[in-house]
Design a protein around this motif. Structure first.
Motif, PDB file in Angstrom:
ATOM      1  N   TRP A  72      43.146  41.434  36.761  1.00  0.00           N
ATOM      2  CA  TRP A  72      42.148  40.431  37.154  1.00  0.00           C
ATOM      3  C   TRP A  72      41.017  41.055  37.955  1.00  0.00           C
ATOM      4  CZ3 TRP A  72      42.220  36.866  33.963  1.00  0.00           C
ATOM      5  CH2 TRP A  72      43.392  36.241  33.558  1.00  0.00           C
ATOM      6  N   TRP A  73      41.352  42.062  38.756  1.00  0.00           N
ATOM      7  CA  TRP A  73      40.295  42.752  39.492  1.00  0.00           C
ATOM      8  C   TRP A  73      39.374  43.496  38.521  1.00  0.00           C
ATOM      9  CZ3 TRP A  73      38.597  42.443  44.353  1.00  0.00           C
ATOM     10  CH2 TRP A  73      37.630  43.378  44.745  1.00  0.00           C
ATOM     11  N   ALA A  74      39.967  44.197  37.552  1.00  0.00           N
ATOM     12  CA  ALA A  74      39.167  44.932  36.572  1.00  0.00           C
ATOM     13  C   ALA A  74      38.256  43.989  35.792  1.00  0.00           C
ATOM     14  CB  ALA A  74      40.083  45.706  35.621  1.00  0.00           C
ATOM     15  N   LEU A  75      38.778  42.831  35.409  1.00  0.00           N
ATOM     16  CA  LEU A  75      37.959  41.871  34.670  1.00  0.00           C
ATOM     17  C   LEU A  75      36.851  41.300  35.551  1.00  0.00           C
ATOM     18  CD1 LEU A  75      40.762  40.021  32.676  1.00  0.00           C
ATOM     19  CD2 LEU A  75      39.080  41.644  31.768  1.00  0.00           C
ATOM     20  N   SER A  76      37.144  41.138  36.848  1.00  0.00           N
ATOM     21  CA  SER A  76      36.092  40.666  37.747  1.00  0.00           C
ATOM     22  C   SER A  76      34.968  41.689  37.854  1.00  0.00           C
ATOM     23  CB  SER A  76      36.668  40.347  39.139  1.00  0.00           C
ATOM     24  OG  SER A  76      36.946  41.518  39.880  1.00  0.00           O
ATOM     25  N   ASP A  77      35.287  42.971  37.692  1.00  0.00           N
ATOM     26  CA  ASP A  77      34.266  44.011  37.693  1.00  0.00           C
ATOM     27  C   ASP A  77      33.318  43.866  36.504  1.00  0.00           C
ATOM     28  OD1 ASP A  77      34.525  45.603  39.997  1.00  0.00           O
ATOM     29  OD2 ASP A  77      36.250  46.649  39.179  1.00  0.00           O
ATOM     30  N   LEU A  78      33.751  43.164  35.470  1.00  0.00           N
ATOM     31  CA  LEU A  78      32.899  42.874  34.316  1.00  0.00           C
ATOM     32  C   LEU A  78      32.148  41.556  34.497  1.00  0.00           C
ATOM     33  CD1 LEU A  78      35.277  43.908  31.386  1.00  0.00           C
ATOM     34  CD2 LEU A  78      33.272  45.159  32.214  1.00  0.00           C
ATOM     35  N   GLY A  79      32.405  40.877  35.605  1.00  0.00           N
ATOM     36  CA  GLY A  79      31.734  39.608  35.867  1.00  0.00           C
ATOM     37  C   GLY A  79      32.577  38.392  35.562  1.00  0.00           C
ATOM     38  N   ALA A  80      33.852  38.578  35.272  1.00  0.00           N
ATOM     39  CA  ALA A  80      34.701  37.457  34.874  1.00  0.00           C
ATOM     40  C   ALA A  80      34.914  36.472  36.016  1.00  0.00           C
ATOM     41  CB  ALA A  80      36.047  37.961  34.380  1.00  0.00           C
ATOM     42  N   MET A  81      34.960  35.191  35.645  1.00  0.00           N
ATOM     43  CA  MET A  81      35.357  34.102  36.536  1.00  0.00           C
ATOM     44  C   MET A  81      36.429  33.315  35.798  1.00  0.00           C
ATOM     45  SD  MET A  81      31.765  32.959  38.349  1.00  0.00           S
ATOM     46  CE  MET A  81      30.692  33.028  36.911  1.00  0.00           C
ATOM     47  N   PRO A  82      37.657  33.839  35.758  1.00  0.00           N
ATOM     48  CA  PRO A  82      38.686  33.322  34.852  1.00  0.00           C
ATOM     49  C   PRO A  82      39.113  31.896  35.155  1.00  0.00           C
ATOM     50  CG  PRO A  82      39.610  34.902  36.398  1.00  0.00           C
ATOM     51  CD  PRO A  82      38.134  34.970  36.569  1.00  0.00           C
ATOM     52  N   ALA A  83      39.331  31.157  34.084  1.00  0.00           N
ATOM     53  CA  ALA A  83      39.856  29.798  34.187  1.00  0.00           C
ATOM     54  C   ALA A  83      41.366  29.836  34.029  1.00  0.00           C
ATOM     55  CB  ALA A  83      39.237  28.912  33.101  1.00  0.00           C
ATOM     56  N   ALA A  84      42.021  28.774  34.458  1.00  0.00           N
ATOM     57  CA  ALA A  84      43.470  28.672  34.327  1.00  0.00           C
ATOM     58  C   ALA A  84      43.845  28.753  32.847  1.00  0.00           C
ATOM     59  CB  ALA A  84      43.961  27.366  34.938  1.00  0.00           C
ATOM     60  N   GLY A  85      44.934  29.424  32.570  1.00  0.00           N
ATOM     61  CA  GLY A  85      45.410  29.526  31.198  1.00  0.00           C
ATOM     62  C   GLY A  85      44.757  30.623  30.389  1.00  0.00           C
ATOM     63  N   ALA A  86      43.991  31.496  31.040  1.00  0.00           N
ATOM     64  CA  ALA A  86      43.328  32.572  30.299  1.00  0.00           C
ATOM     65  C   ALA A  86      44.325  33.621  29.819  1.00  0.00           C
ATOM     66  CB  ALA A  86      42.251  33.228  31.156  1.00  0.00           C
ATOM     67  N   LEU A  87      45.484  33.704  30.478  1.00  0.00           N
ATOM     68  CA  LEU A  87      46.498  34.696  30.114  1.00  0.00           C
ATOM     69  C   LEU A  87      47.803  33.986  29.792  1.00  0.00           C
ATOM     70  CD1 LEU A  87      47.164  38.088  31.857  1.00  0.00           C
ATOM     71  CD2 LEU A  87      49.077  36.571  31.314  1.00  0.00           C
TER      72      LEU A  87
ATOM     73  N   ASP B 129      30.829  37.678  49.666  1.00  0.00           N
ATOM     74  CA  ASP B 129      32.023  36.921  50.044  1.00  0.00           C
ATOM     75  C   ASP B 129      31.893  35.441  49.680  1.00  0.00           C
ATOM     76  OD1 ASP B 129      33.128  39.230  51.044  1.00  0.00           O
ATOM     77  OD2 ASP B 129      32.681  38.782  53.142  1.00  0.00           O
ATOM     78  N   GLU B 130      30.702  34.894  49.859  1.00  0.00           N
ATOM     79  CA  GLU B 130      30.484  33.484  49.523  1.00  0.00           C
ATOM     80  C   GLU B 130      30.704  33.237  48.037  1.00  0.00           C
ATOM     81  OE1 GLU B 130      27.058  32.967  52.999  1.00  0.00           O
ATOM     82  OE2 GLU B 130      26.507  32.983  50.863  1.00  0.00           O
ATOM     83  N   ALA B 131      30.204  34.145  47.210  1.00  0.00           N
ATOM     84  CA  ALA B 131      30.371  33.983  45.761  1.00  0.00           C
ATOM     85  C   ALA B 131      31.831  34.181  45.358  1.00  0.00           C
ATOM     86  CB  ALA B 131      29.467  34.968  45.028  1.00  0.00           C
ATOM     87  N   ARG B 132      32.480  35.168  45.945  1.00  0.00           N
ATOM     88  CA  ARG B 132      33.873  35.439  45.608  1.00  0.00           C
ATOM     89  C   ARG B 132      34.782  34.267  45.967  1.00  0.00           C
ATOM     90  NH1 ARG B 132      34.904  41.777  47.410  1.00  0.00           N
ATOM     91  NH2 ARG B 132      33.449  42.720  45.915  1.00  0.00           N
ATOM     92  N   ALA B 133      34.451  33.581  47.027  1.00  0.00           N
ATOM     93  CA  ALA B 133      35.276  32.452  47.465  1.00  0.00           C
ATOM     94  C   ALA B 133      35.337  31.340  46.425  1.00  0.00           C
ATOM     95  CB  ALA B 133      34.742  31.899  48.790  1.00  0.00           C
ATOM     96  N   GLU B 134      34.359  31.317  45.509  1.00  0.00           N
ATOM     97  CA  GLU B 134      34.317  30.287  44.470  1.00  0.00           C
ATOM     98  C   GLU B 134      35.057  30.705  43.213  1.00  0.00           C
ATOM     99  OE1 GLU B 134      32.980  27.306  45.071  1.00  0.00           O
ATOM    100  OE2 GLU B 134      32.613  28.052  47.108  1.00  0.00           O
ATOM    101  N   VAL B 135      35.627  31.917  43.207  1.00  0.00           N
ATOM    102  CA  VAL B 135      36.281  32.452  42.003  1.00  0.00           C
ATOM    103  C   VAL B 135      37.785  32.539  42.248  1.00  0.00           C
ATOM    104  CG1 VAL B 135      36.412  34.389  40.392  1.00  0.00           C
ATOM    105  CG2 VAL B 135      34.215  33.772  41.428  1.00  0.00           C
ATOM    106  N   PRO B 136      38.588  31.683  41.606  1.00  0.00           N
ATOM    107  CA  PRO B 136      40.037  31.745  41.786  1.00  0.00           C
ATOM    108  C   PRO B 136      40.640  32.846  40.908  1.00  0.00           C
ATOM    109  CG  PRO B 136      39.476  30.007  40.243  1.00  0.00           C
ATOM    110  CD  PRO B 136      38.170  30.581  40.726  1.00  0.00           C
ATOM    111  N   GLY B 137      41.870  33.182  41.213  1.00  0.00           N
ATOM    112  CA  GLY B 137      42.604  34.083  40.338  1.00  0.00           C
ATOM    113  C   GLY B 137      42.406  35.560  40.596  1.00  0.00           C
ATOM    114  N   VAL B 138      41.524  35.922  41.518  1.00  0.00           N
ATOM    115  CA  VAL B 138      41.293  37.330  41.853  1.00  0.00           C
ATOM    116  C   VAL B 138      41.702  37.537  43.307  1.00  0.00           C
ATOM    117  CG1 VAL B 138      39.613  39.203  41.980  1.00  0.00           C
ATOM    118  CG2 VAL B 138      39.377  37.437  40.218  1.00  0.00           C
ATOM    119  N   ALA B 139      42.394  38.635  43.579  1.00  0.00           N
ATOM    120  CA  ALA B 139      42.911  38.883  44.930  1.00  0.00           C
ATOM    121  C   ALA B 139      41.830  39.478  45.811  1.00  0.00           C
ATOM    122  CB  ALA B 139      44.120  39.822  44.859  1.00  0.00           C
TER     123      ALA B 139
END
Length: 359
Positions: free
Chosen positions: A44-59, A262-272
């Motif tokens: 999930w961290w690697a995908l966030s490096d590509l700009g991902a904002m994953p939704a539930a059920g993506a995996l 940090d503000e933007a990251r707080a809106e993205v679930p699923g990434v540690a």
């Protein structure tokens, strides 16, 4: 298009059109301490490096074991922009054509997207020409943790949003304090909408390039390795130079940019977040693929001939007796999609991508 769908179909269960963006991936344990939960955190961290904002059920897991997990990743649920998704789909088609055991090795997928400079630029929307920092402040780096020479940093002060965060580093020859410095290569750090960092490298004329040739910056993968999960502030021993902002002011502005992240990251679930551990998990996914031990090779290809192949120790990770990816792939029992020579320096034949550029 028929060829594309045929390739993709090889990795998808059923004929549901909603699943035509689903990629079947295969995680293989890369080092003894690695578990699937740790690997998934890194994914999930690697995908966030590509700009991902994953939704539930993506995996969705398909088959799970102690040292192997096969899972489906729904690319359409990663929150990628349309242009970025098309680039990932291109890799999906190429990998599906030569999928290993009905699924693509997770390490190979990351190497073919996150660590392929042109693919990375296309997915993250890097500017084709070096962006200019409007109303910039300038910080002179005369004592660097990276270089022996000088470095000039320009940045947009007091950014109010992720779109306004931009740091530009110029490296070259001469002395900043004496006024003789001339930059011959540039690196930029900006923010993706999810708060992650976007890296790009430009030559002296301002053209986007896959990797640095004048300085030690390497390819974007090395930028991620160095910056890890946060913006760097350098060393307080740096004296800057007359006419430029001092260290205290620079650190203050890095903090402002970090707050926007940090503000933007707080809106993205699923990434540690903040990522001090997740970043390592992601890095180790790639490095364990690039430098597999005999156990991972057996998981990947079964029993293949390793006779005569040299091994090396990766002291940084505490790993020993690791094989080079190129050597292993050369003895694979079937053709595989090639990857870059090195996750940090790049090299080899880079995969192509259509570059839409920045907006």
């Amino acid at each position: 298009m028929i060829w594309l769908l045929a390739c993709v179909g090889a990795l998808i269960e059923g004929d549901d059109p909603q699943r035509e963006s689903t990629l079947r991936l295969r995680w293989l344990q890369g080092y003894p301490e690695e578990t699937w939960p740790l690997a998934e955190e890194g994914l999930w961290w690697a995908l966030s490096d590509l700009g991902a904002m994953p939704a539930a059920g993506a995996l969705e897991e398909v088959r799970a074991g102690r040292d192997e997990v096969v899972f489906d990743l729904d690319l359409s649920r990663l929150g990628l922009a349309d242009g970025a998704l098309e680039t990932v789909r291109l890799e999906l088609a190429e990998s599906a054509e030569r999928a290993e055991f009905g699924a693509v090795d997770l390490g190979r997928f990351l190497l073919r997207t996150l660590y392929e400079p042109w693919r990375y630029y296309a997915i993250t929307g890097a500017c084709l020409s070096r962006p200019e920092v409007l109303e910039a402040e300038h910080y002179a780096v005369t004592t660097s943790l990276l270089l022996t020479g000088d470095r000039l940093l320009s940045y947009a002060p007091n950014p109010a949003s992720v779109d306004e965060v931009l740091f530009l580093a110029g490296e070259g020859e001469g002395d900043i304090a004496e006024g003789s410095f001339v930059a011959t290569e540039f690196e930029t750090v900006s923010l993706l909408p999810n708060g992650q960092f976007r890296y790009a490298i430009y030559d002296a004329l301002g053209a986007l390039v896959p990797a640095a040739t004048e300085g030690p910056a390497g390819q974007p993968g090395k930028c991620r390795w160095c910056h890890e999960y946060h913006l760097q502030t350098g060393t307080p021993e740096n004296e800057s130079a007359e006419g430029y902002v001092d260290y205290a002011r620079f650190v203050e502005q890095v903090a402002v940019a970090t707050a926007r992240s940090d503000e933007a990251r707080a809106e993205v679930p699923g990434v540690a977040w903040p990522g001090d551990v997740a970043h390592d998990r992601a890095e180790w996914l790639a490095e364990a693929f690039m430098w597999p031990d005999a156990a991972r090779v057996r998981l990947e290809y079964g029993e293949i001939d390793l006779e005569g192949l040299s091994t090396t120790d990766l002291v940084e990770y505490g790993w020993s007796d690791r094989y080079r990816r190129a050597d292993i792939d050369a003895r694979a029992p079937f053709p595989v999609v090639p990857v870059v020579d090195d996750t940090r320096e790049g090299g080899g034949e880079y995969a192509e991508a259509e570059l839409p550029g920045c907006e």
